[in-house]
Design a protein around this motif. Structure first.
Motif, PDB file in Angstrom:
ATOM      1  N   GLY A  20      37.186  59.059  27.887  1.00  0.00           N
ATOM      2  CA  GLY A  20      38.548  58.533  27.892  1.00  0.00           C
ATOM      3  C   GLY A  20      39.139  58.422  29.289  1.00  0.00           C
ATOM      4  N   VAL A  21      38.319  58.706  30.306  1.00  0.00           N
ATOM      5  CA  VAL A  21      38.743  58.614  31.702  1.00  0.00           C
ATOM      6  C   VAL A  21      38.424  57.210  32.205  1.00  0.00           C
ATOM      7  N   ASP A  22      39.302  56.641  33.007  1.00  0.00           N
ATOM      8  CA  ASP A  22      39.068  55.270  33.477  1.00  0.00           C
ATOM      9  C   ASP A  22      37.908  55.220  34.474  1.00  0.00           C
ATOM     10  N   ARG A  23      37.332  54.043  34.575  1.00  0.00           N
ATOM     11  CA  ARG A  23      36.136  53.802  35.388  1.00  0.00           C
ATOM     12  C   ARG A  23      36.362  54.153  36.862  1.00  0.00           C
ATOM     13  N   THR A  24      37.530  53.782  37.382  1.00  0.00           N
ATOM     14  CA  THR A  24      37.830  54.051  38.787  1.00  0.00           C
ATOM     15  C   THR A  24      37.817  55.546  39.073  1.00  0.00           C
ATOM     16  N   SER A  25      38.386  56.347  38.178  1.00  0.00           N
ATOM     17  CA  SER A  25      38.409  57.802  38.372  1.00  0.00           C
ATOM     18  C   SER A  25      36.995  58.377  38.377  1.00  0.00           C
ATOM     19  N   LEU A  26      36.128  57.854  37.508  1.00  0.00           N
ATOM     20  CA  LEU A  26      34.739  58.320  37.493  1.00  0.00           C
ATOM     21  C   LEU A  26      34.041  57.987  38.805  1.00  0.00           C
ATOM     22  N   TYR A  27      34.211  56.760  39.281  1.00  0.00           N
ATOM     23  CA  TYR A  27      33.579  56.372  40.540  1.00  0.00           C
ATOM     24  C   TYR A  27      34.118  57.190  41.711  1.00  0.00           C
ATOM     25  N   LEU A  28      35.421  57.466  41.717  1.00  0.00           N
ATOM     26  CA  LEU A  28      35.993  58.282  42.791  1.00  0.00           C
ATOM     27  C   LEU A  28      35.447  59.702  42.742  1.00  0.00           C
ATOM     28  N   ALA A  29      35.310  60.268  41.552  1.00  0.00           N
ATOM     29  CA  ALA A  29      34.758  61.611  41.412  1.00  0.00           C
ATOM     30  C   ALA A  29      33.307  61.651  41.890  1.00  0.00           C
ATOM     31  N   MET A  30      32.545  60.600  41.613  1.00  0.00           N
ATOM     32  CA  MET A  30      31.163  60.539  42.088  1.00  0.00           C
ATOM     33  C   MET A  30      31.132  60.402  43.604  1.00  0.00           C
ATOM     34  N   LYS A  31      32.007  59.552  44.142  1.00  0.00           N
ATOM     35  CA  LYS A  31      32.074  59.344  45.592  1.00  0.00           C
ATOM     36  C   LYS A  31      32.454  60.635  46.309  1.00  0.00           C
ATOM     37  N   ASP A  32      33.392  61.387  45.735  1.00  0.00           N
ATOM     38  CA  ASP A  32      33.855  62.646  46.325  1.00  0.00           C
ATOM     39  C   ASP A  32      32.929  63.830  46.017  1.00  0.00           C
ATOM     40  N   LYS A  33      31.815  63.537  45.341  1.00  0.00           N
ATOM     41  CA  LYS A  33      30.805  64.541  44.976  1.00  0.00           C
ATOM     42  C   LYS A  33      31.368  65.626  44.059  1.00  0.00           C
ATOM     43  N   LYS A  34      32.343  65.251  43.250  1.00  0.00           N
ATOM     44  CA  LYS A  34      32.896  66.168  42.255  1.00  0.00           C
ATOM     45  C   LYS A  34      32.184  65.986  40.917  1.00  0.00           C
ATOM     46  N   LEU A  35      31.570  64.820  40.738  1.00  0.00           N
ATOM     47  CA  LEU A  35      30.830  64.507  39.520  1.00  0.00           C
ATOM     48  C   LEU A  35      29.423  64.069  39.921  1.00  0.00           C
TER      49      LEU A  35
END
Length: 66
Positions: A20-35
């Motif tokens: 239920g999280v938007d795509r941009t938030s997922l990509y940002l979390a991956m970029k920031d190495k949080k995901l």
């Protein structure tokens, strides 16, 4: 009749639907190495366990200030 086997990994679009999280938030979390994610060619795969861990960390950090 066979029981459905839950997926081990999700593509980003599937992770959006699952969480239920938007795509941009997922990509940002991956970029920031949080995901954490795996890369197979051009495809990013997110382990369900990593997605759940990341989602749990969001709940924890938001709940601390209340």
């Amino acid at each position: 009749m066979h029981a459905a086997i839950p997926p081990y990994t999700l593509r980003v679009a599937q992770a959006v639907q699952y969480s239920g999280v938007d795509r941009t938030s997922l990509y940002l979390a991956m970029k920031d190495k949080k995901l954490a994610y795996l890369k197979r060619g051009k495809v990013r795969l997110i382990r369900v366990s990593d997605l759940q861990r990341w989602l749990d960390s969001l709940e924890t950090s938001e709940g601390e200030g209340k």
